[in-house]
Enzyme design. Structure first.
Site, short mmCIF file in Angstrom:
data_model
loop_
_atom_site.label_atom_id
_atom_site.label_comp_id
_atom_site.label_asym_id
_atom_site.label_seq_id
_atom_site.Cartn_x
_atom_site.Cartn_y
_atom_site.Cartn_z
N ASP A 17 -3.30 49.49 -0.08
CA ASP A 17 -2.97 48.18 0.34
C ASP A 17 -4.38 47.50 0.15
OD1 ASP A 17 -3.18 45.61 1.67
OD2 ASP A 17 -2.53 46.30 3.62
N LYS A 51 -5.41 35.70 -0.96
CA LYS A 51 -6.73 36.40 -0.43
C LYS A 51 -7.75 36.50 -1.36
CE LYS A 51 -4.36 38.55 3.32
NZ LYS A 51 -4.59 37.82 4.51
N HIS A 109 -2.61 47.08 8.43
CA HIS A 109 -1.91 45.70 8.75
C HIS A 109 -0.69 45.91 9.20
CE1 HIS A 109 -0.55 41.68 7.93
NE2 HIS A 109 -1.80 41.28 8.04
N GLN A 143 -7.34 42.92 1.05
CA GLN A 143 -8.54 42.44 1.47
C GLN A 143 -9.69 42.93 0.59
OE1 GLN A 143 -9.40 40.42 3.98
NE2 GLN A 143 -7.24 40.33 4.96
N CYS A 172 -2.68 40.64 13.28
CA CYS A 172 -1.50 41.64 12.73
C CYS A 172 -1.95 43.02 12.49
CB CYS A 172 -0.85 40.96 11.45
SG CYS A 172 -0.35 39.35 11.25
#
Lengths: 144, 408
Positions: free
Chosen positions: B202, B228, B125, B205, B366
Site C-alpha cells: 500500500d 495524496k 489503514h 502515503q 482510519c
C-alpha cells in the site's frame, strides 16, 4: 471562541452528575464512531418522574459539557415532559431552532457548535442517549 | 539544523489554495497525509483537457478522441516511468488506493480456499484491512496480523514464523498513515518471496515523499492514490506484475475491458484494459500525469531532504511541550507526526487549531487497530509536504499553547 464559551468550559472542567447512580431504571449508551466517544446515560425513576439523572463516559469538551447540562435540565421532570425537553434540545443543537424553554437556558451556551458542523454530533450525543434511555431500551445508539 | 537549499516560497507560489486566511489567520495546511494540495500546473492540465481535448478514449476515429486517448495513455506512461514498472501493461488506473486493493482482493478471491491465510500488519489503514477481512469472510480464509512495537515499528522478524504453506498473500503498507513509519518493504518482500508468498504494498502515503521503484522492491502489487501526491481525487493506480495480472480474472465487467461480446462468449481485453471496465477517469489520469511531471521537476531527492528537515523540526518542537505524548516514534519515518495531549480531546484540539488557521487531522485516521494498540480513542496528526514551512509549524505550536490554556 463561540464554541468554547466559559459556561461550556466550566461544565467540562467540573461536570455535574458524572457518576453511577445508586439505582438505575433506564440507561442507554451514546456512541460517536467518528471519534470513539462513548457516554452512558442513567435514569432512576420514582412514579414516572426522573428522580435521578447521571452519566459516565469519555468525550470531548463539548460532549461532556452537554451531558452535564443534560443531567441538570432533566432532573426531577415527569417522563412526558422530559421527552419534550430532549426533543427541543436536539432540535436546538442540530437545527438551530430556539425553544421557549427556561430549562434549556444553560444548554443555549452550546449554540456555538452550530458554526462547526463536524462538532454538532458531539453536542447531541448525550441527548441522543437520553432519548434512547427514555424509550426504556438498554441499548447503544450511534450518532452516525 | 538548517534548511537544505530549497526555495519553498517559489514552490508555494504554485499552490493557489495555500494563500488564504482561515478565521482571520493565514492558513497553515498540515493535513497533506489526508489529501495533498495541487499546484497550478495540475489544475491547468485538467482545465486544458476539458477545454480542448475531451472525448471518450479508445473509441472514436475523430480527432478529439485521438487526443484524449493520447493524453490518457501518455499519463499511463508517466506513471510507469515514475515507479519504474517494466511496461504500461502493468499500470491499471483505478479510483484510488482503496479500489486498487479491492481489485486484487476480488480477483484473487476465487482462488482462495477455506483454511488459506492472508497476512497483514497491525499498522494498516482500514483500506488494507477490510478488503482482506471481507475476502476471508467469503472464502473461510484466516486473517493473520504481524505485530508492531511501542514506537510503531513493524516486528518484521515475526514474519517468517507467521508464513506457512497456506499463506496466499502478504499485504503491507509502505508508509503508515497514522504513525509515519517507513517499513523496510524491500526486505519484507524478499522474506515473503523466499516462502513463495506474493506481496501487495500500500503506497498511498509513500509516493509523495520518496522515490518508488517497483522492480527494485520486487513487489507483486503496488497501490497508490493521485490525491495524496498532488494529483486529483478519484484517480489511483494498481501496479501489478504482468504475470499476476495475466493470471487474475477481471473483477468488473463492462465496456473497454472486452474484445468481443456475444450472448454465449466474452473475450476479455488485453492488459491493462482487462481491469478498466467502463469509461475511465480520463481527466484524473491526465492530472496525475501532470502531478508526476511536477514532482519530478522539483526533484524527489530535494523533496525527501526538505521534508526530513521539516519533520525533525516538527518533532523537536512538539517534544518540548509538557504533557504531549508523541505517537509513532520509529527511527525511519516520513511526513507524519501523531500526538496526544493530556486532558485535551483530539477533536477539541482540532477545533481550536482550526480557529487559529491550522489544519490538522484528528481522530482515528482510519486505523482503529493502531489507536487500540496505543490505548487512545484518537490522536492529533500533523502531516507535512514539501510546500510547508517551519513558520507553519511555529503557528501550530503557538496554537497548541492556546488550546492548552483554554482546555487543559
Amino acid at each position: 471562541m463561540e464554541i468554547y464559551r466559559e459556561r461550556v468550559l466550566s461544565h467540562y472542567r467540573e461536570p455535574h452528575n458524572q457518576r453511577h447512580p445508586d439505582s438505575v431504571d433506564h440507561q442507554a449508551i451514546g456512541f460517536n464512531p467518528l471519534c470513539g466517544d462513548k457516554l452512558t446515560v442513567y435514569f432512576a425513576l420514582e412514579n414516572d418522574v426522573l428522580a435521578d439523572v447521571a452519566f459516565e463516559g469519555t468525550g470531548c469538551a463539548i460532549a461532556i459539557a452537554s451531558a452535564s447540562m443534560m443531567t441538570e435540565a432533566l432532573q426531577g421532570l415527569p417522563l412526558a415532559r422530559a421527552q419534550q425537553l430532549i426533543d427541543a434540545a436536539r432540535a436546538m443543537l442540530a437545527h438551530g431552532e430556539m425553544p421557549d424553554e427556561e430549562r434549556l437556558a444553560e444548554v443555549r451556551a452550546l449554540e456555538g457548535v452550530r458554526e462547526y458542523p463536524s462538532r454538532i454530533k458531539c453536542a447531541t450525543l448525550a441527548w441522543s442517549a437520553a432519548a434512547a434511555a427514555l424509550d426504556g431500551n438498554m441499548q447503544q445508539v450511534s450518532t452516525e | 539544523m538548517s534548511s537544505p537549499a530549497f526555495d519553498v516560497q517559489s514552490i508555494r507560489n504554485d499552490f493557489p489554495i495555500l494563500h488564504q486566511e482561515v478565521h482571520g489567520c493565514p492558513l497553515a495546511f498540515l493535513d497533506s497525509a489526508a489529501s495533498a494540495q495541487r499546484p497550478q500546473q495540475v489544475l491547468d492540465a485538467i482545465d486544458h483537457y476539458y477545454s480542448h481535448d475531451h472525448a471518450n478514449v479508445h473509441r472514436g476515429v475523430h480527432t478529439l478522441s485521438h487526443r484524449a486517448t493520447d493524453a490518457y495513455e501518455g499519463a499511463r506512461e508517466k506513471v510507469r516511468a515514475f515507479i519504474n514498472a517494466k511496461t504500461t501493461q502493468e499500470i491499471v488506473f483505478t479510483s484510488g488506493t482503496t479500489e486498487a486493493i479491492n481489485l486484487v482482493a476480488a480477483s484473487l478471491g476465487p482462488s482462495i480456499c477455506a483454511g488459506d491465510e492472508i497476512l497483514i500488519t497491525h499498522m494498516e489503514h482500514h483500506s488494507n484491512i477490510v478488503p482482506w477481512k471481507m475476502l476471508c469472510e467469503r472464502s473461510g480464509a484466516v486473517l493473520k496480523v504481524v505485530p508492531i512495537d511501542r514506537d510503531g515499528v513493524l516486528l518484521t522478524d515475526k514474519i517468517p514464523d507467521m508464513i506457512n504453506a497456506r499463506t496466499r498473500l502478504l499485504a503491507v503498507t509502505h508508509v503508515s498513515n497514522a504513525l509515519g513509519t517507513v517499513n523496510p518493504v524491500k526486505s519484507i518482500v524478499a522474506t515473503a518471496h523466499t516462502a513463495g508468498v506474493p506481496v501487495l504494498l500500500d503506497g498511498a502515503q509513500a509516493t509523495l515523499h520518496a522515490a518508488v521503484d517497483v522492480q527494485e522492491l520486487d513487489c507483486d502489487f503496488y497501490a497508490f492514490s493521485g490525491h495524496k501526491m498532488c494529483g486529483p481525487t478519484g484517480i489511483g493506480v494498481l501496479y501489478g506484475r504482468e504475470a499476476w495480472l495475466e493470471r487474475l480474472p477481471p473483477w468488473q465487467g463492462g465496456g473497454e475491458m472486452i474484445l468481443s461480446v456475444t450472448f454465449t462468449d466474452t473475450v476479455y481485453n488485453k492488459l491493462p484494459y482487462k481491469f478498466e471496465a467502463g469509461t475511465p477517469n480520463i481527466a484524473g489520469a491526465i492530472g496525475l500525469g501532470a502531478a508526476i511531471d511536477y514532482l519530478l521537476h522539483i526533484g524527489r531527492g530535494n523533496i525527501a531532504a526538505y521534508e526530513k528537515y521539516l519533520l525533525d523540526y516538527l518533532t523537536d518542537r512538539l517534544a518540548q511541550i509538557e504533557g504531549l505524548r508523541l505517537i509513532g516514534t520509529a527511527p525511519d519515518k516520513a511526513g507524519v507526526q501523531s500526538f496526544v495531549i493530556d486532558g485535551i480531546h483530539p477533536h477539541d484540539l482540532g477545533t481550536v487549531l482550526d480557529h487559529k488557521g491550522v489544519a490538522i487531522r484528528t481522530g482515528h485516521h482510519c486505523a482503529m487497530p493502531v489507536m487500540d494498540f496505543f490505548g487512545v480513542p484518537g490522536t492529533a496528526r500533523a502531516s507535512l509536504a514539501f510546500y510547508n514551512t517551519t513558520a507553519e509549524i511555529d503557528q501550530l505550536i503557538d496554537a497548541l499553547a492556546v488550546a492548552r490554556e483554554m482546555l487543559a
